[in-house]
Motif scaffolding. Structure first.
Motif, PDB file in Angstrom:
ATOM      1  N   ARG A 213       1.322  -1.070  -0.291  1.00 51.12           N
ATOM      2  CA  ARG A 213       0.318   0.001  -0.395  1.00 51.12           C
ATOM      3  C   ARG A 213       0.896   1.486   0.074  1.00 51.12           C
ATOM      4  NH1 ARG A 213      -3.552   2.112   5.346  1.00 51.12           N
ATOM      5  NH2 ARG A 213      -5.352   3.040   4.295  1.00 51.12           N
ATOM      6  N   PHE A 214       0.483   2.449  -1.095  1.00 52.89           N
ATOM      7  CA  PHE A 214       1.316   3.991  -1.164  1.00 52.89           C
ATOM      8  C   PHE A 214       0.101   4.570  -0.380  1.00 52.89           C
ATOM      9  CE2 PHE A 214       3.579   0.954  -4.066  1.00 52.89           C
ATOM     10  CZ  PHE A 214       4.731   0.577  -2.598  1.00 52.89           C
ATOM     11  N   GLU A 215       0.601   5.758  -0.134  1.00 48.54           N
ATOM     12  CA  GLU A 215      -0.475   6.498   0.047  1.00 48.54           C
ATOM     13  C   GLU A 215      -1.193   7.023   0.926  1.00 48.54           C
ATOM     14  OE1 GLU A 215      -2.313   7.672  -3.978  1.00 48.54           O
ATOM     15  OE2 GLU A 215      -0.118   8.280  -4.543  1.00 48.54           O
ATOM     16  N   TRP A 216      -1.040   6.684   1.604  1.00 49.90           N
ATOM     17  CA  TRP A 216      -2.102   6.528   3.168  1.00 49.90           C
ATOM     18  C   TRP A 216      -1.526   7.679   4.526  1.00 49.90           C
ATOM     19  CZ3 TRP A 216       1.220   5.887   7.424  1.00 49.90           C
ATOM     20  CH2 TRP A 216       2.589   5.124   7.341  1.00 49.90           C
ATOM     21  N   HIS A 217      -2.577   8.242   4.976  1.00 50.14           N
ATOM     22  CA  HIS A 217      -2.002   8.991   5.861  1.00 50.14           C
ATOM     23  C   HIS A 217      -2.091   8.594   7.502  1.00 50.14           C
ATOM     24  CE1 HIS A 217      -2.996  12.079   8.761  1.00 50.14           C
ATOM     25  NE2 HIS A 217      -2.512  13.033   7.994  1.00 50.14           N
ATOM     26  N   PRO A 218      -0.686   8.281   8.719  1.00 51.14           N
ATOM     27  CA  PRO A 218      -1.154   7.449   9.291  1.00 51.14           C
ATOM     28  C   PRO A 218      -2.240   7.994  10.148  1.00 51.14           C
ATOM     29  CG  PRO A 218       0.407   9.709   9.943  1.00 51.14           C
ATOM     30  CD  PRO A 218      -0.458   9.096   8.047  1.00 51.14           C
ATOM     31  N   ASP A 219      -3.567   8.571  10.852  1.00 55.33           N
ATOM     32  CA  ASP A 219      -3.882   9.123  11.294  1.00 55.33           C
ATOM     33  C   ASP A 219      -5.981   8.419  10.808  1.00 55.33           C
ATOM     34  OD1 ASP A 219      -2.554  10.306  13.169  1.00 55.33           O
ATOM     35  OD2 ASP A 219      -2.899  12.252  12.194  1.00 55.33           O
ATOM     36  N   GLU A 220      -5.697   8.418   9.541  1.00 59.90           N
ATOM     37  CA  GLU A 220      -6.902   7.522   9.054  1.00 59.90           C
ATOM     38  C   GLU A 220      -7.495   6.182   9.163  1.00 59.90           C
ATOM     39  OE1 GLU A 220      -5.214   5.326   4.897  1.00 59.90           O
ATOM     40  OE2 GLU A 220      -5.604   7.259   5.005  1.00 59.90           O
TER      41      GLU A 220
ATOM     42  N   LEU B 264       1.614  -9.002   2.683  1.00 54.69           N
ATOM     43  CA  LEU B 264       1.138  -7.612   2.600  1.00 54.69           C
ATOM     44  C   LEU B 264       2.288  -6.807   3.606  1.00 54.69           C
ATOM     45  CD1 LEU B 264      -1.156  -6.659   2.600  1.00 54.69           C
ATOM     46  CD2 LEU B 264      -2.086  -7.125   4.833  1.00 54.69           C
ATOM     47  N   ASP B 265       2.549  -5.526   3.160  1.00 52.55           N
ATOM     48  CA  ASP B 265       2.979  -3.659   4.217  1.00 52.55           C
ATOM     49  C   ASP B 265       1.818  -2.964   3.509  1.00 52.55           C
ATOM     50  OD1 ASP B 265       4.273  -2.653   4.827  1.00 52.55           O
ATOM     51  OD2 ASP B 265       6.041  -2.151   3.256  1.00 52.55           O
ATOM     52  N   TYR B 266       0.698  -3.217   4.295  1.00 48.38           N
ATOM     53  CA  TYR B 266      -0.139  -2.224   4.164  1.00 48.38           C
ATOM     54  C   TYR B 266      -0.120  -1.371   6.041  1.00 48.38           C
ATOM     55  CZ  TYR B 266      -4.566  -1.895   2.005  1.00 48.38           C
ATOM     56  OH  TYR B 266      -5.755  -1.206   1.470  1.00 48.38           O
ATOM     57  N   PRO B 267       0.936  -0.196   5.731  1.00 44.76           N
ATOM     58  CA  PRO B 267       0.794   0.166   6.376  1.00 44.76           C
ATOM     59  C   PRO B 267      -0.325   1.560   6.807  1.00 44.76           C
ATOM     60  CG  PRO B 267       2.148   1.272   4.532  1.00 44.76           C
ATOM     61  CD  PRO B 267       1.759  -0.080   3.789  1.00 44.76           C
ATOM     62  N   PRO B 268      -1.362   1.932   7.750  1.00 37.15           N
ATOM     63  CA  PRO B 268      -0.141   1.965   9.257  1.00 37.15           C
ATOM     64  C   PRO B 268      -0.218   0.521   9.738  1.00 37.15           C
ATOM     65  CG  PRO B 268      -2.161   3.604   9.774  1.00 37.15           C
ATOM     66  CD  PRO B 268      -2.277   3.391   8.000  1.00 37.15           C
ATOM     67  N   SER B 269      -1.606   0.038   9.238  1.00 35.92           N
ATOM     68  CA  SER B 269      -2.079  -1.494  10.572  1.00 35.92           C
ATOM     69  C   SER B 269      -1.086  -2.499  10.601  1.00 35.92           C
ATOM     70  CB  SER B 269      -3.221  -1.165  10.243  1.00 35.92           C
ATOM     71  OG  SER B 269      -3.509  -1.863   8.664  1.00 35.92           O
ATOM     72  N   ARG B 270      -0.624  -2.232   8.920  1.00 37.41           N
ATOM     73  CA  ARG B 270      -0.044  -4.350   9.099  1.00 37.41           C
ATOM     74  C   ARG B 270       0.925  -3.824   8.244  1.00 37.41           C
ATOM     75  NH1 ARG B 270      -5.154  -7.866   7.167  1.00 37.41           N
ATOM     76  NH2 ARG B 270      -4.496  -9.371   8.366  1.00 37.41           N
ATOM     77  N   LYS B 271       1.996  -4.300   8.932  1.00 34.60           N
ATOM     78  CA  LYS B 271       3.541  -4.103   7.820  1.00 34.60           C
ATOM     79  C   LYS B 271       4.324  -5.371   7.848  1.00 34.60           C
ATOM     80  CE  LYS B 271       4.250   0.695   9.566  1.00 34.60           C
ATOM     81  NZ  LYS B 271       4.950   1.714   9.666  1.00 34.60           N
TER      82      LYS B 271
END
Length: 474
Positions: free
Chosen positions: A405-412, A444-451
């Motif tokens: 996942r790219f283009e994510w916001h830590p507070d979403e 799966l690398d899906y920040p911020p929840s799953r890395k």
């Protein structure tokens, strides 16, 4: 009666063999025991170890070590790694200039050099380049921060290289500026044409990689090109210059100017020219590995098989017609697709092109999904469901699904399908989709929840052999 007992003495060669088996801390202590071991031990250290220096303090210590024995150690250094991310003072460059001049003067037998040390991001100092050009023993050379005047000095080098990594890093405030210079790949290292086995060439947007006819490099096996200008190949030059090539990696994704679409008239015309040449004169027997975008492979129009094919940046423009042409050309047994989530997975003709019967058929498949933006996040579940159907249509022995996942916001909020999906269920379902399947890996690398999560179904040994993940079965 005088005693005939004397203290036993070890031969120097035996002492040095013991010295070489010890760890570095013990070696340092041994060198302090006598003058002979201080001198000979230092030479052994240099002959048998790579010297890695990454700070100015380390460099100063190393230079003191090299000069501590009256310059006797200079001929014995074999592999040197000089790179620093610190802001380098001009005096440090002067130290390096003096050091390399001394290496030449003392007939150094330096074989391997990585040089990534610059003052204020300026190109390599010409005096350093002149010293390197005079060395005749280098076989493995990596140099960063090159410019054309520096290379004009280096290209006269006496050494005959087997492996080279060269990075031209001129910069311009206008990153969309057209190239001002050209580098002829075929003549770049013609002094090493009888020995060169591997070449990695990186250029900035100010330098275009071009080719011509000329020298032949019979031992060249691995070629990696990373230009920042658009790459359009003349395949005849590559086949003639590198007749025994096995691995070909091309990446011009950092190009900021508009790149031609894979189906553009320019690409179609280049493909026709390259295909015509190979039909008349032949191509490589085969390639073991190729990495590039659809445009690269399409324009090359190779008539030889590619055993392991990695097609990156698969976008919607690489439609069913393009995909079918690429796979018909390459006929890979192992296929990797780097792809953004898009509508192609739901298009019957695109899926049919991917699953079409070929000889040999794809046996190992990797799909690398890039998720960017809310629309693609919403399409992830549908895409994975489509992949189940693709797996069921292919006689695979191994499959790897990699999701980033790219283009994510830590507070979403972490409530999308990618945040919540059960990876074990996905891996098991993929495993069950094909009766020939031996192993399935889902990463799966899906920040911020799953890395950096990895889940395996099937045979761990096969997963480790093919994908480098030695995990227990799920």
């Amino acid at each position: 009666m005088p005693s005939c007992l004397t203290r036993p003495r070890l031969d120097l060669d035996a002492l040095l063999e013991i010295f070489c088996l010890a760890d570095l801390s013990t070696q340092s202590q041994i060198m302090k025991t006598c003058r002979v071991l201080y001198r000979e031990g230092g030479k052994q250290l240099l002959r048998r170890n790579e010297v890695s220096i990454h700070t100015e303090m380390q460099l100063a210590s190393f230079l003191s070590f090299m000069q501590a024995d009256g310059y006797a150690r200079f001929p014995h250094i074999r592999v040197l790694d000089l790179r620093s991310s610190e802001r380098t003072l001009s005096r440090t460059i002067e130290w390096l200039v003096e050091f390399f001049a001394e290496l030449v003067a003392r007939n150094s037998r330096l074989q391997g050099l990585r040089f990534e040390w610059t003052h204020d991001m300026l190109p390599m100092d010409g005096r350093l380049a002149a010293s390197l050009a005079h060395m005749g023993t280098l076989t493995n050379l990596s140099i960063y921060y090159l410019d054309h005047p520096t290379w004009a000095i280096l290209r006269t080098m006496c050494s005959r290289l087997t492996k080279a990594k060269l990075e031209f890093s001129e910069v311009d405030s206008d990153f969309r500026a057209a190239p001002r210079d050209e580098l002829d790949l075929i003549h770049l290292l013609e002094g090493s044409q009888a020995t060169l086995e591997s070449l990695t060439l990186t250029t900035s947007n100010l330098t275009a990689i071009v080719t011509s006819t000329g020298p032949v490099y019979p031992h060249m096996r691995d070629l990696t090109l990373k230009p920042e200008s658009v790459w359009m190949p003349i395949v005849s030059h590559y086949i003639q210059a590198f007749p025994n090539l096995r691995s070909f990696f091309i990446d011009d994704s950092n190009t900021l100017v508009d790149r031609p679409d894979v189906g553009s008239p320019q690409c179609v015309a280049t493909r026709a020219t390259n295909r015509s040449y190979q039909q008349k004169h032949g191509s490589w027997k085969s390639l073991a590995y190729f990495h590039g975008e659809p445009r690269h492979l399409y324009t090359l129009a190779l008539t030889c098989r590619i055993d392991h094919l990695f097609i990156d940046e698969m976008r919607e423009s690489a439609d069913a017609t393009i995909l079918r042409a690429l796979l018909a050309d390459a006929r890979p047994a192992r296929l990797e697709l780097g792809i953004n989530i898009n509508a192609n997975f739901t298009k019957a003709d695109w899926v049919a092109a991917l699953c079409e019967l070929r000889t040999p058929q794809v046996q190992v498949l990797t799909i690398k999904l890039s998720v960017q933006g809310e629309d693609e996040e919403m399409g992830l579940e549908q895409t994975i469901n489509a992949i189940y159907g693709i797996i069921a249509s292919l006689p695979l022995i191994a499959f790897h699904l990699d999701i980033q996942r790219f283009e994510w916001h830590p507070d979403e909020p972490c409530d999308t399908y990618g945040d919540l999906m059960n990876l074990n269920d996905v891996a098991d379902r993929l495993m069950a989709a094909s009766p020939s399947m031996k192993t399935t890996l889902v990463t799966l690398d899906y920040p911020p929840s799953r890395k950096d999560i990895a889940v395996l179904a099937g045979c761990p040994d096969e997963c480790d052999r093919l994908f480098g993940y030695g995990l227990g079965a799920s």
